[in-house]
Scaffold this active site. Sequence first.
Site, PDB file in Angstrom:
ATOM      1  N   LYS A 170       0.842  -1.206   0.000  1.00  0.00           N
ATOM      2  CA  LYS A 170       0.000   0.000   0.000  1.00  0.00           C
ATOM      3  C   LYS A 170       0.873   1.249   0.000  1.00  0.00           C
ATOM      4  CE  LYS A 170      -3.349   2.558   2.671  1.00  0.00           C
ATOM      5  NZ  LYS A 170      -4.169   2.666   3.875  1.00  0.00           N
ATOM      6  N   GLU A 220      10.783  -4.648   4.015  1.00  0.00           N
ATOM      7  CA  GLU A 220      10.898  -6.039   3.550  1.00  0.00           C
ATOM      8  C   GLU A 220      10.545  -6.143   2.065  1.00  0.00           C
ATOM      9  OE1 GLU A 220       9.325  -5.034   6.235  1.00  0.00           O
ATOM     10  OE2 GLU A 220       9.576  -6.441   7.904  1.00  0.00           O
ATOM     11  N   GLY A 255      -4.264  -1.829   5.140  1.00  0.00           N
ATOM     12  CA  GLY A 255      -3.447  -2.952   4.683  1.00  0.00           C
ATOM     13  C   GLY A 255      -4.077  -4.296   5.016  1.00  0.00           C
ATOM     14  N   ARG A 256      -4.522  -4.471   6.256  1.00  0.00           N
ATOM     15  CA  ARG A 256      -5.050  -5.780   6.669  1.00  0.00           C
ATOM     16  C   ARG A 256      -6.475  -6.015   6.181  1.00  0.00           C
ATOM     17  NH1 ARG A 256      -3.796  -2.290  10.462  1.00  0.00           N
ATOM     18  NH2 ARG A 256      -5.355  -1.446  11.899  1.00  0.00           N
ATOM     19  N   GLU A 258      -3.378  -6.110  15.322  1.00  0.00           N
ATOM     20  CA  GLU A 258      -2.955  -4.817  14.781  1.00  0.00           C
ATOM     21  C   GLU A 258      -4.129  -3.832  14.828  1.00  0.00           C
ATOM     22  OE1 GLU A 258       0.324  -4.270  11.626  1.00  0.00           O
ATOM     23  OE2 GLU A 258      -1.490  -3.954  10.473  1.00  0.00           O
ATOM     24  N   HIS A 288      -2.241 -32.565  18.720  1.00  0.00           N
ATOM     25  CA  HIS A 288      -1.018 -33.255  19.137  1.00  0.00           C
ATOM     26  C   HIS A 288       0.044 -32.251  19.549  1.00  0.00           C
ATOM     27  CE1 HIS A 288      -2.908 -36.917  17.727  1.00  0.00           C
ATOM     28  NE2 HIS A 288      -3.394 -36.147  16.761  1.00  0.00           N
ATOM     29  N   LYS A 301      10.484   0.030  13.426  1.00  0.00           N
ATOM     30  CA  LYS A 301      11.046   0.271  12.082  1.00  0.00           C
ATOM     31  C   LYS A 301      12.180   1.295  12.186  1.00  0.00           C
ATOM     32  CE  LYS A 301       6.693  -0.460   9.564  1.00  0.00           C
ATOM     33  NZ  LYS A 301       5.655   0.148   8.759  1.00  0.00           N
TER      34      LYS A 301
HETATM   35  O1  F6P Z   1       4.042  -2.641   9.534  1.00  0.00           O
HETATM   36  C1  F6P Z   1       2.686  -2.848   9.536  1.00  0.00           C
HETATM   37  C2  F6P Z   1       2.091  -2.625   8.181  1.00  0.00           C
HETATM   38  O2  F6P Z   1       1.993  -1.280   7.936  1.00  0.00           O
HETATM   39  C3  F6P Z   1       0.735  -3.314   8.044  1.00  0.00           C
HETATM   40  O3  F6P Z   1      -0.292  -2.571   8.553  1.00  0.00           O
HETATM   41  C4  F6P Z   1       0.674  -3.555   6.580  1.00  0.00           C
HETATM   42  O4  F6P Z   1      -0.281  -4.503   6.231  1.00  0.00           O
HETATM   43  C5  F6P Z   1       2.084  -3.989   6.305  1.00  0.00           C
HETATM   44  O5  F6P Z   1       2.874  -3.207   7.157  1.00  0.00           O
HETATM   45  C6  F6P Z   1       2.540  -3.797   4.890  1.00  0.00           C
HETATM   46  O6  F6P Z   1       2.395  -2.471   4.505  1.00  0.00           O
HETATM   47  P1  F6P Z   1       2.440  -2.054   2.981  1.00  0.00           P
HETATM   48  O7  F6P Z   1       1.304  -2.705   2.301  1.00  0.00           O
HETATM   49  O8  F6P Z   1       2.359  -0.573   2.978  1.00  0.00           O
HETATM   50  O9  F6P Z   1       3.754  -2.545   2.436  1.00  0.00           O
END
Ligand code: F6P
Length: 531
Positions: free
Chosen positions: A216, A222, A273-274, A359, A390, A499
Site C-alpha cells: 500500500k 521487507e 493494509g489488513r 494490529e 497433538h 522500524k
Molecule cells: O508494519 C505494519 C504494516 O503497515 C501493516 O499494517 C501492513 O499490512 C504492512 O505493514 C505492509 O504495509 P504495505 O502494504 O504498505 O507494504
Amino acid sequence: MKAPMAPAGWQTRPRADEAPSWPALATHAVRAFGGGADSFDLRRAFADQGDRAAKFSFEAPQLWADLSKNLIDDTAQRLLTQLAEECGLAAHRDALFAGAPINVSEDRAVSHVEWRNPALALEQSAQPAIQSIAQWRATMLMLADAVRADAAVTDVVNIGIGGSDLGPRMVVQALHAAGATSGPRVHFVANMDGHELAALLPRLQPAHTLFLVASKSFGTAETMRNALSARDWFLANGGQDVARHFVALSANAAAARDFGIEHCLTFDEGVGGRYSLWSPVGLSIAIAAGRQGFEELLAGAHAMDQHFVQTPLARNLPVQLALLDLWYRNHLHFASRCVVPYVHGLRALPAYLQQLEMESNGKRVDLQGRALRVASAASTWGQVGSNGQHAFFQALHQGSDVVPVEFVLTAQAAHDLPEHHRKLLANALAQARALMMGQEGDAPERHFPGNRPSTVLLLPDQSPRSIGALLALYEHRTFALGSLWGLNSFDQWGVELGKRHAGEIEAALADGNPEALDASTAALVGRLRGA
Ligand code: F6P
C-alpha cells in the site's frame, strides 16, 4: 446495498466501560461466573435449558455459528446486546458504510467494503472516489484475465508483507486446496529473511515469471528489499523488459514509479493494509481463481456486509462474536483466544487473524486519546486441526488457564476421501465436547475439569463465496469489538517505532559504530559483526 447516511453522533458514543450496562455486567460476571459452587457450568446449563443449543446459535450468509458451548447465559447476552446499543455500535457501523472519516487519526474514511460492493460497477455514484473503485476493479480483473490467458506466464510471485501478503496467501492456499484454482503457479514471498526468496528464485525462469509487488505504502522495508533482489535476479538471469514482468499493487503509484515499476494497479488510501485483499492487493487471488472465483469471493463478503448492516444486534453474528470477545476479555479476564481451523486450506487463518485482530485492536488509548481503563485485544493464536490436537490441546484441556477455542469447519470436503472428512469432523466436535464435558479422573492427572468454552463456525464448503463470507465476518467482528472499546481499529502507529530502530541498528551493523545504542544492543551488534 444502499450505503446508509452517516448518522449524527457517531463520534460521541460512550465507550463500553462508560455505558450504563457495564456495572451490571461486571456484577453479573462476579456473581454468576465467579467460580463459587453455584457458578455457571455448561453441563448444568444444557441440562436446565432445553433450547440452549438453538438459542445460542446464529445464522449468517454461508455460516452457521454455534456459540452455545460458551460461558454465557441469557442475562449476560441480554446485557451485552444492550451494551452494544448504548455504545452506538449501529451508528458507528453505519458511519463506516456511509464513508464518514472514521479513521480519525489519519483523517480518512474506510473503504474496503466498497471494493466488494457489486452495485459499484453499474451505479454511477456521485462520489468520484466510488467511481474510481469500480474502474480500478475492472482494470484489475482484466489484467487477471490476460495473465491467465497468457501461456507464457507460468509463475506469478506476490512480494508483500502483512496485509499485502497474509490475506492473499491464505485465500490462494484455501482455494488451491479446494481445487478452485488454475492457471500459472502463484507464490508468495514476504520475509526480510532472504532464505524465503532465495529458495524460490532457482525454480523460476525470468521470461515466464510475473512479479506483483504489493505494498500500500510502497515503502515497506521487507517488500522493497525483496523487490530489488527479485529485479536484480531477473536482470542477471537474462530477463528482458522489466516493465512487463513487474507490476505494482499500491496506493502510492508515484513511489512505485520512482522504484522503476511503470505499471501500477492502484487503490484509495481508505483501504487499510489488513483489509486490502478485496482491492488490487488481491490480484494474486484473481489470477489463481479467475474472474468468476474472485467475484464469488467478493459476493460472499458482500453478503456478510449486508448481514452486518441489516440484522438486529441480538441476531447479528459479527456483533454477537465481538460481544462474546469483550465479555471474555474484560469480565472473565481471559488473555487469549485460540483459533483452530479444521480445514487444511485455512492453515494460515491464525496468522491472518493475528494481524487483523491484534494490529486493529492492540491499543491502549481511545479515539479521543484517553487511556483505556480495561484490557484490549486478547492474544490470538492457534494452528490447523487436527495437528493442534497433538501439540497444545493438552493445555486447553488441563492447563491452568481457560482459553476459549474457535473451531472452523466445512461440512463438505473438496476431495474424495470420505473417511478422512468424517474423521476430521468427528475430531473437531469431539474436542469441543470434551472441553465442555470434562471427566472425573481416577487419579489427579486424569481429571479433566471441563466447563471449558468453545465456538463452532461451520461453513458449507471452502468455495470462494464461503471464504469471502468468513473473512468479512472476522473483519466486522474486529471492527465491532474495537468500536465497543472506543478504539480506532484502522490505524497501526505501534509498528512504527521498531522500524525506526531497525534503521539505526542496520547502520551500526554496517559501520561498526554502535555508540548511539544501549549497552545490550551494542554488545549484540558487536558479537554479530565478529561472527
Ligand atoms: O508494519 C505494519 C504494516 O503497515 C501493516 O499494517 C501492513 O499490512 C504492512 O505493514 C505492509 O504495509 P504495505 O502494504 O504498505 O507494504
